[in-house]
Design an enzyme around this catalytic site. Structure first.
Site, PDB file in Angstrom:
ATOM      1  N   GLY A   1       0.795  -1.224   0.000  1.00  0.00           N
ATOM      2  CA  GLY A   1       0.000   0.000   0.000  1.00  0.00           C
ATOM      3  C   GLY A   1       0.827   1.274   0.000  1.00  0.00           C
ATOM      4  O   GLY A   1       1.840   1.355   0.682  1.00  0.00           O
ATOM      5  N   SER A   2       0.407   2.294  -0.753  1.00  0.00           N
ATOM      6  CA  SER A   2       1.216   3.487  -0.919  1.00  0.00           C
ATOM      7  C   SER A   2       0.435   4.584  -1.641  1.00  0.00           C
ATOM      8  O   SER A   2      -0.767   4.477  -1.835  1.00  0.00           O
ATOM      9  CB  SER A   2       2.477   3.127  -1.705  1.00  0.00           C
ATOM     10  OG  SER A   2       2.125   2.346  -2.828  1.00  0.00           O
TER      11      SER A   2
END
Length: 216
Positions: free
Chosen positions: A184-185
């Site tokens: 996730g980012s």
């Protein structure tokens, strides 16, 4: 399905580990071994899916801004960018979940004039301060009309490794891969005031394909 090279070592390691676990469970628990090993192979399937790298053809004009990643637009506002531009601009941020393609692509055509890695924290990627405090990279592309476009890969609470292939003097081609973020980012783009923006908060973007704006 094409897989990204950043996943090679992880996939091989997981394949060997899960195979050993499966054999061990089958040997010591012959009645339940296969069933107990099933979650490991479901996890392996997810990891394979995460490292997918779909081939995408970009069709854009010189001033088009192309979505750099798959994800959801979470920030679209006027801000002051203190590192490079040192002036007010438009910040457009796209958040990625672990289910999104995590290849990052150039949003505009031009020449890379700056590329830097910044160590930092691992706040959740949608946190307002993640752009300033989290581990991140900063890349600047100068377009043909001398407009500077700044964009950042930002690590999240799960993402612990950002890969940035950009180097100064590289040719940037909109839609072409320049990096990868593991899990996730988010990606932030900083655009000049007056830029035409074709997306809004909550919109879902398609990296390397979708036009999200146009430089004036």
């Amino acid at each position: 399905m094409k897989l990204h090279r950043e996943g090679t070592s992880i996939l091989i390691g997981c394949l060997v580990l899960f195979a050993v676990i499966t054999v061990a469970l089958g040997y010591y628990l012959p009645s339940y071994g296969i069933l107990l090993s099933l979650p490991f192979w479901i996890l392996f399937g997810f990891i394979v899916w995460f490292f997918r790298n779909p081939i995408r053809e970009t069709d854009s004009s010189e001033n088009c801004i192309i979505a750099p990643v798959d994800g959801k637009v979470v920030v679209l506002e006027e801000v002051y960018e203190p590192e490079i531009l040192k002036e007010k601009c438009i910040q457009l941020s796209i958040f990625m979940t672990p289910l999104n393609v995590h290849v990052t692509r150039y949003p505009v055509n031009g020449k890379v004039t700056f590329s830097k890695y910044h160590p930092g924290k691992f706040l959740v990627a949608f946190h307002p301060k993640s752009s300033e405090l989290n581990e991140r990279t900063t890349v600047v592309v100068q377009t043909k009309n001398n407009t500077k476009v700044v964009f950042r890969q930002i690590a999240g609470a799960v993402a612990r490794r950002i890969v940035n292939y950009s180097k100064e003097d590289d040719k940037a081609v909109a839609g072409q891969e320049y990096g990868f973020i593991k899990f996730g980012s988010r990606v932030d783009i900083y655009l000049p005031l007056g830029t035409q923006i074709d997306v809004k908060i909550g919109d879902i973007t398609k990296g390397g394909i979708q036009k999200i704006g146009e430089l004036k």
